[in-house]
Design an enzyme around this catalytic site. Structure first.
Site, PDB file in Angstrom:
ATOM      1  N   SER A 128      61.954  58.427 -37.045  1.00 11.63           N
ATOM      2  CA  SER A 128      61.028  57.682 -36.794  1.00 11.63           C
ATOM      3  C   SER A 128      59.648  57.706 -38.128  1.00 11.63           C
ATOM      4  O   SER A 128      59.728  58.676 -38.612  1.00 11.63           O
ATOM      5  CB  SER A 128      60.656  58.144 -35.633  1.00 11.63           C
ATOM      6  OG  SER A 128      59.061  57.147 -35.404  1.00 11.63           O
ATOM      7  N   LYS A 182      65.006  58.882 -29.468  1.00  4.39           N
ATOM      8  CA  LYS A 182      64.507  57.877 -30.208  1.00  4.39           C
ATOM      9  C   LYS A 182      64.102  56.799 -29.552  1.00  4.39           C
ATOM     10  O   LYS A 182      63.336  56.073 -29.892  1.00  4.39           O
ATOM     11  CB  LYS A 182      65.437  58.035 -31.322  1.00  4.39           C
ATOM     12  CG  LYS A 182      65.133  56.747 -32.529  1.00  4.39           C
ATOM     13  CD  LYS A 182      63.575  57.060 -32.987  1.00  4.39           C
ATOM     14  CE  LYS A 182      62.794  55.957 -33.894  1.00  4.39           C
ATOM     15  NZ  LYS A 182      63.506  54.887 -34.252  1.00  4.39           N
ATOM     16  N   HIS A 185      61.599  57.139 -27.358  1.00  6.58           N
ATOM     17  CA  HIS A 185      60.042  57.165 -28.336  1.00  6.58           C
ATOM     18  C   HIS A 185      59.833  55.776 -28.557  1.00  6.58           C
ATOM     19  O   HIS A 185      58.445  55.385 -28.344  1.00  6.58           O
ATOM     20  CB  HIS A 185      60.487  57.788 -29.354  1.00  6.58           C
ATOM     21  CG  HIS A 185      59.385  57.683 -30.727  1.00  6.58           C
ATOM     22  ND1 HIS A 185      59.636  56.413 -31.392  1.00  6.58           N
ATOM     23  CD2 HIS A 185      58.599  58.284 -31.009  1.00  6.58           C
ATOM     24  CE1 HIS A 185      58.431  56.439 -32.236  1.00  6.58           C
ATOM     25  NE2 HIS A 185      57.970  57.747 -31.987  1.00  6.58           N
ATOM     26  N   ARG A 454      67.514  46.406   5.516  1.00  5.57           N
ATOM     27  CA  ARG A 454      68.733  46.716   5.147  1.00  5.57           C
ATOM     28  C   ARG A 454      69.796  47.227   6.203  1.00  5.57           C
ATOM     29  O   ARG A 454      70.894  46.676   6.095  1.00  5.57           O
ATOM     30  CB  ARG A 454      68.916  47.701   3.804  1.00  5.57           C
ATOM     31  CG  ARG A 454      68.080  47.483   2.783  1.00  5.57           C
ATOM     32  CD  ARG A 454      68.294  48.423   1.658  1.00  5.57           C
ATOM     33  NE  ARG A 454      69.524  48.748   1.146  1.00  5.57           N
ATOM     34  CZ  ARG A 454      70.178  49.712   1.368  1.00  5.57           C
ATOM     35  NH1 ARG A 454      69.710  50.743   1.810  1.00  5.57           N
ATOM     36  NH2 ARG A 454      71.398  50.067   0.629  1.00  5.57           N
TER      37      ARG A 454
HETATM   38  P1  NBP Z   1      68.850  47.499 -42.766  1.00  5.77           P
HETATM   39  O1  NBP Z   1      68.965  47.769 -41.203  1.00  5.77           O
HETATM   40  O2  NBP Z   1      68.077  46.304 -43.100  1.00  5.77           O
HETATM   41  O3  NBP Z   1      70.204  47.320 -43.477  1.00  5.77           O
HETATM   42  C1  NBP Z   1      70.491  47.331 -44.707  1.00  5.77           C
HETATM   43  C2  NBP Z   1      71.707  48.406 -45.320  1.00  5.77           C
HETATM   44  O4  NBP Z   1      72.777  48.087 -44.554  1.00  5.77           O
HETATM   45  C3  NBP Z   1      71.825  47.854 -46.631  1.00  5.77           C
HETATM   46  O5  NBP Z   1      72.110  48.997 -47.414  1.00  5.77           O
HETATM   47  C4  NBP Z   1      73.207  47.139 -46.713  1.00  5.77           C
HETATM   48  O6  NBP Z   1      73.940  47.219 -47.810  1.00  5.77           O
HETATM   49  C5  NBP Z   1      73.879  48.122 -45.427  1.00  5.77           C
HETATM   50  N1  NBP Z   1      74.967  47.270 -44.688  1.00  5.77           N
HETATM   51  C6  NBP Z   1      74.923  46.173 -44.004  1.00  5.77           C
HETATM   52 BR1  NBP Z   1      73.490  45.108 -43.539  1.00  5.77          BR
HETATM   53  N2  NBP Z   1      76.377  45.716 -43.547  1.00  5.77           N
HETATM   54  C7  NBP Z   1      76.846  46.839 -44.336  1.00  5.77           C
HETATM   55  C8  NBP Z   1      78.424  47.100 -44.092  1.00  5.77           C
HETATM   56  N3  NBP Z   1      79.170  46.290 -43.442  1.00  5.77           N
HETATM   57  N4  NBP Z   1      78.904  47.998 -44.742  1.00  5.77           N
HETATM   58  C9  NBP Z   1      78.352  48.796 -45.537  1.00  5.77           C
HETATM   59  N5  NBP Z   1      76.581  48.607 -45.721  1.00  5.77           N
HETATM   60  C10 NBP Z   1      76.324  47.745 -44.757  1.00  5.77           C
HETATM   61  O7  NBP Z   1      68.105  48.715 -43.567  1.00  5.77           O
HETATM   62  P2  NBP Z   1      66.551  49.530 -43.047  1.00  5.77           P
HETATM   63  O8  NBP Z   1      65.513  48.597 -42.566  1.00  5.77           O
HETATM   64  O9  NBP Z   1      66.523  50.379 -44.336  1.00  5.77           O
HETATM   65  O10 NBP Z   1      67.071  50.416 -41.707  1.00  5.77           O
HETATM   66  C11 NBP Z   1      68.371  51.259 -42.162  1.00  5.77           C
HETATM   67  C12 NBP Z   1      68.424  51.863 -40.690  1.00  5.77           C
HETATM   68  O11 NBP Z   1      67.360  52.705 -40.364  1.00  5.77           O
HETATM   69  C13 NBP Z   1      68.789  50.934 -39.474  1.00  5.77           C
HETATM   70  O12 NBP Z   1      69.828  51.366 -38.549  1.00  5.77           O
HETATM   71  C14 NBP Z   1      67.283  51.096 -38.857  1.00  5.77           C
HETATM   72  O13 NBP Z   1      67.516  50.212 -37.617  1.00  5.77           O
HETATM   73  C15 NBP Z   1      66.797  52.321 -38.918  1.00  5.77           C
HETATM   74  N6  NBP Z   1      65.525  52.327 -39.070  1.00  5.77           N
HETATM   75  C16 NBP Z   1      64.575  51.447 -39.658  1.00  5.77           C
HETATM   76  C17 NBP Z   1      63.391  51.618 -39.638  1.00  5.77           C
HETATM   77  C18 NBP Z   1      62.201  50.613 -40.660  1.00  5.77           C
HETATM   78  O14 NBP Z   1      61.211  50.824 -40.338  1.00  5.77           O
HETATM   79  N7  NBP Z   1      63.021  49.782 -41.204  1.00  5.77           N
HETATM   80  C19 NBP Z   1      62.685  52.830 -39.016  1.00  5.77           C
HETATM   81  C20 NBP Z   1      63.683  53.766 -38.322  1.00  5.77           C
HETATM   82  C21 NBP Z   1      64.830  53.444 -38.496  1.00  5.77           C
HETATM   83  P3  NBP Z   1      73.851  45.965 -48.678  1.00  5.77           P
HETATM   84  O15 NBP Z   1      72.599  46.466 -49.489  1.00  5.77           O
HETATM   85  O16 NBP Z   1      75.406  45.834 -49.478  1.00  5.77           O
HETATM   86  O17 NBP Z   1      73.713  44.733 -48.172  1.00  5.77           O
END
Ligand code: NBP
Length: 484
Positions: A128, A182, A185, A454
Site C-alpha cells: 500500500s 490489503k 485495508h 420466518r
Molecule cells: P498496472 O496495473 O497498470 O500494470 C501494468 C504492468 O502490467 C506493466 O508492466 C505491463 O507490462 C504488465 N502486464 C500487463 Br498490463 N499484461 C501483462 C501480461 N499479459 N504479461 C506480462 N505483463 C503484463 O501497473 P501498476 O499501476 O504499476 O500496478 C501494478 C500492481 O500493483 C497492480 O496489481 C496494482 O493493482 C498494484 N497496486 C497499484 C497501486 C497504485 O497506486 N498504482 C497501489 C498498490 C498496488 P507492459 O509494460 O508490457 O504493458
C-alpha cells in the site's frame, strides 16, 4: 554478478519498488514484458543501485542467484496468471515467487496451492502507499509460508517505511492472508473517505462554508484525534483552486462521479460471505455507485424535491450562532463513525482469519498501517494498544478508549444525523455507523420478529430466551408450539 532479487512488471509500482530495493543495496534483476520500460529504468535510474536487466524471461530468471526470489508487479487478474505461467516452468524447487499486485485473496490461495505442488513458494504480498510509497517506503502486508517469509521478511522490512523504529511490514499469515488484509485495508480506506466527504458536504451545504474555509477546519482537525494522512490531504484538496480559472475551487469543477478499481467491492462481497456486517464500507461502495448513475441522478432532480429547507435556521441550514457547535458536532460524528468503520474492518479480519485458519494478529495489522499506507493515522496507535491490552477483544468498540470515544461522541453524532435527514443531505456513512452502534448495544433486537415471520411462512423454527431447543408454532393448525 548474480542478482539477489528480481522484479518483473516495471510500470509505476514495479519500477519504484525495484528502485527502492536497489537503493537499499540489493543487486536487483529487472524485467518487463515489453523491453522499453526496462531500458527506461536502466537509463533513468541505473545509477541508484545495481540493476541487472533481463530482456527475456529466461535471461531474467538466469540472472538470479538460487534459490531465486522474484516479485511480480503487474496488473492483477489475467496478467498475473500469464506471468506465473511464463515463469513457473523456468523456476526450480525452493524458489520464491511473490505477487505484489492487488490480487484477490482467493486467486492467491489458488496460485499458492498450484505452485506448492511444484515446490515453488508463492507469497501474496499486499503493498500500500501508491507510487510514492513504493519508492520511499510502503506499508507491506506479506502472506505466504514461514519459509518464504524467512527469506523475504528482512528485505521487505528494509524497504518498508518505519514508524517509531518499527518497520511497517510483518508476516500476516499463510497463502492469501496478506492480500486479504490489503483488501480490508482498502475497504476501510473507502469508508474513511466517504465519512470525510459526508463531513465536508454537511459543512458545505448545511452551513454554507466555502471550500477554503473548510480547508482550515480540516487543518485544525488534523491536530486532534482525527490526525491522519486522509484528513491532511482533504485540507490540501479543498484549498486548491482550479488551475485553469481564478477564484474557483477545484472541488467545484471536478465531476462528482466517484470511480472504483474494485477492492472496496471485493471487501463487501467477501464480508457478505463471511457474514460480517461492514456497513460503513458497504455504504461507501454504494455511495460511489450511486454517484456514478449520472442519468438517474439527472432525471431525479426535477422530480424528487428535498425538504423545504431554504432559510437559515429553518432546519435545513444551521444558524450562524450555532455554527461552532455544529462544526464540532460534525467532527465528533466523523470520529465516532470512523471508529465504527475500523471496528467493522477489524471484525472482518478476525472472521477471515478464523475461516481460513490464518492466525492473524489484529494488533500487528494496526502497527503496520501506521505508516506508508493511505489510512495511516495516529489513531492506529490506539488500535495497536487496544489489542496489546486484550488480544481477544470481541470488538474494538469495547476497548475502554474506543468505547469512551463513541459514547462521548454519541449526542453530537445523533444531532448530526438528525440534521442531515432534516436538511436532505445524504450521510449514509454517519447514519449507518450510528445504527450499527445502536444495533450492537441494545439488549433486545428486532430480529425476534424476523424469526417469528420466518417461522410462520417457512416453518424455519425459532429459539427461545427461556428454554433450549428449536421451536415452531402450528400457525395453520391449532396455534400450539412444538419442539423439534
Ligand atoms: P498496472 O496495473 O497498470 O500494470 C501494468 C504492468 O502490467 C506493466 O508492466 C505491463 O507490462 C504488465 N502486464 C500487463 Br498490463 N499484461 C501483462 C501480461 N499479459 N504479461 C506480462 N505483463 C503484463 O501497473 P501498476 O499501476 O504499476 O500496478 C501494478 C500492481 O500493483 C497492480 O496489481 C496494482 O493493482 C498494484 N497496486 C497499484 C497501486 C497504485 O497506486 N498504482 C497501489 C498498490 C498496488 P507492459 O509494460 O508490457 O504493458
Amino acid at each position: 554478478q548474480k542478482a539477489q532479487i528480481g522484479v518483473t512488471g516495471l510500470a509505476v509500482m514495479g519500477r519504484n519498488l525495484a528502485r527502492n530495493i536497489a537503493r537499499h543495496g540489493y543487486v536487483t534483476a529487472v524485467h518487463n514484458r515489453t523491453d522499453a520500460k526496462t531500458k527506461a529504468l536502466i537509463s533513468e535510474f541505473g545509477d541508484e543501485g545495481t540493476f541487472v536487466p533481463g530482456y527475456s524471461a529466461q535471461e531474467f530468471v538466469d540472472s538470479l542467484e538460487s534459490p531465486r526470489t522474484i516479485i511480480i508487479m503487474v496488473k492483477a487478474g489475467g496478467p498475473t496468471d500469464a506471468v506465473i505461467d511464463e515463469l513457473a516452468p523456468l523456476l526450480s524447487e525452493g524458489d520464491i515467487l511473490v505477487d505484489g499486485g492487488n490480487a484477490h485473496f482467493l486467486d492467491t490461495r489458488r496460485r499458492e496451492a498450484a505452485l506448492r505442488e511444484k515446490g515453488i513458494h508463492f507469497a501474496g504480498v499486499g503493498v500500500s502507499g501508491g507510487e510514492e510509497g513504493a519508492l520511499l517506503g510502503p506499508s507491506i502486508m506479506p502472506g505466504g509460508s514461514e519459509h518464504a517469509y524467512a527469506k523475504l521478511g528482512p528485505i521487505l522490512a528494509d524497504i518498508a517505511v518505519s514508524v517509531d523504529g518499527t518497520p511497517c511490514s510483518t508476516h500476516v499469515g499463510p497463502d492469501g492472508a496478506g492480500h486479504f488484509v490489503k483488501m480490508v485495508h482498502n475497504g476501510i480506506e473507502y469508508a474513511d473517505m466517504q465519512l470525510i466527504a459526508e463531513a465536508y458536504d454537511l459543512l458545505r451545504h448545511g452551513l454554507g462554508r466555502t471550500p477554503k474555509q473548510l480547508a482550515e477546519v480540516f487543518t485544525t482537525w488534523n491536530s486532534g484525534d482525527l490526525e491522519s494522512f486522509l484528513i491532511e490531504i482533504t485540507a490540501r484538496v479543498l484549498a486548491k483552486d482550479d488551475p485553469t480559472q481564478e477564484g474557483v475551487a477545484l472541488v467545484d469543477v471536478v465531476l462528482d462521479e466517484a470511480e472504483q478499481k474494485g477492492t472496496g467491492r471485493w471487501t463487501v462481497q467477501t464480508a457478505l460471505d463471511l457474514g460480517t456486517p461492514v456497513s460503513g464500507i458497504a455504504e461507501a461502495v454504494f455511495a460511489r455507485a450511486l454517484s456514478g448513475h449520472a442519468e438517474q441522478r439527472k432525471a431525479a432532480q426535477p422530480v424528487l424535491p428535498g425538504p423545504d429547507a431554504g432559510a437559515e435556521g429553518s432546519g435545513g441550514f444551521v444558524a450562524e450562532a450555532d455554527a461552532e457547535q455544529f462544526i464540532d458536532d460534525v467532527r465528533a460524528a466523523l470520529y465516532a463513525s470512523k471508529v465504527v468503520a475500523y471496528a467493522q474492518g477489524f471484525d472482518m479480519i478476525r472472521a477471515g482469519s478464523l475461516e481460513y485458519g490464518w492466525g492473524i494478529d489484529p494488533g500487528a495489522m494496526a502497527t503496520i498501517w501506521r505508516g506508508g499506507c493511505i489510512i495511516r493515522a495516529k489513531f492506529l496507535d490506539r488500535i495497536k494498544d487496544a489489542y496489546a491490552k486484550n488480544a481477544e477483544l470481541p470488538s474494538l468498540l469495547l476497548d475502554p478508549y474506543f468505547a469512551d470515544a463513541v459514547v462521548q461522541g454519541q449526542e453530537a453524532w445523533r444531532r448530526v444525523v438528525v440534521h442531515s435527514v432534516n436538511a436532505g443531505i445524504p450521510a449514509p456513512g454517519f447514519s449507518s455507523s450510528l445504527a450499527y452502534y445502536d444495533g450492537l448495544r441494545r439488549e433486545r433486537s428486532s430480529a425476534a420478529l424476523v424469526q417469528g415471520l420466518r417461522d410462520l411462512f417457512g416453518a424455519h423454527t425459532y429459539k427461545r430466551t427461556d428454554r433450549d431447543g428449536s421451536f415452531h408454532v402450528e400457525w395453520s393448525g391449532d396455534g400450539s408450539e412444538t419442539q423439534s
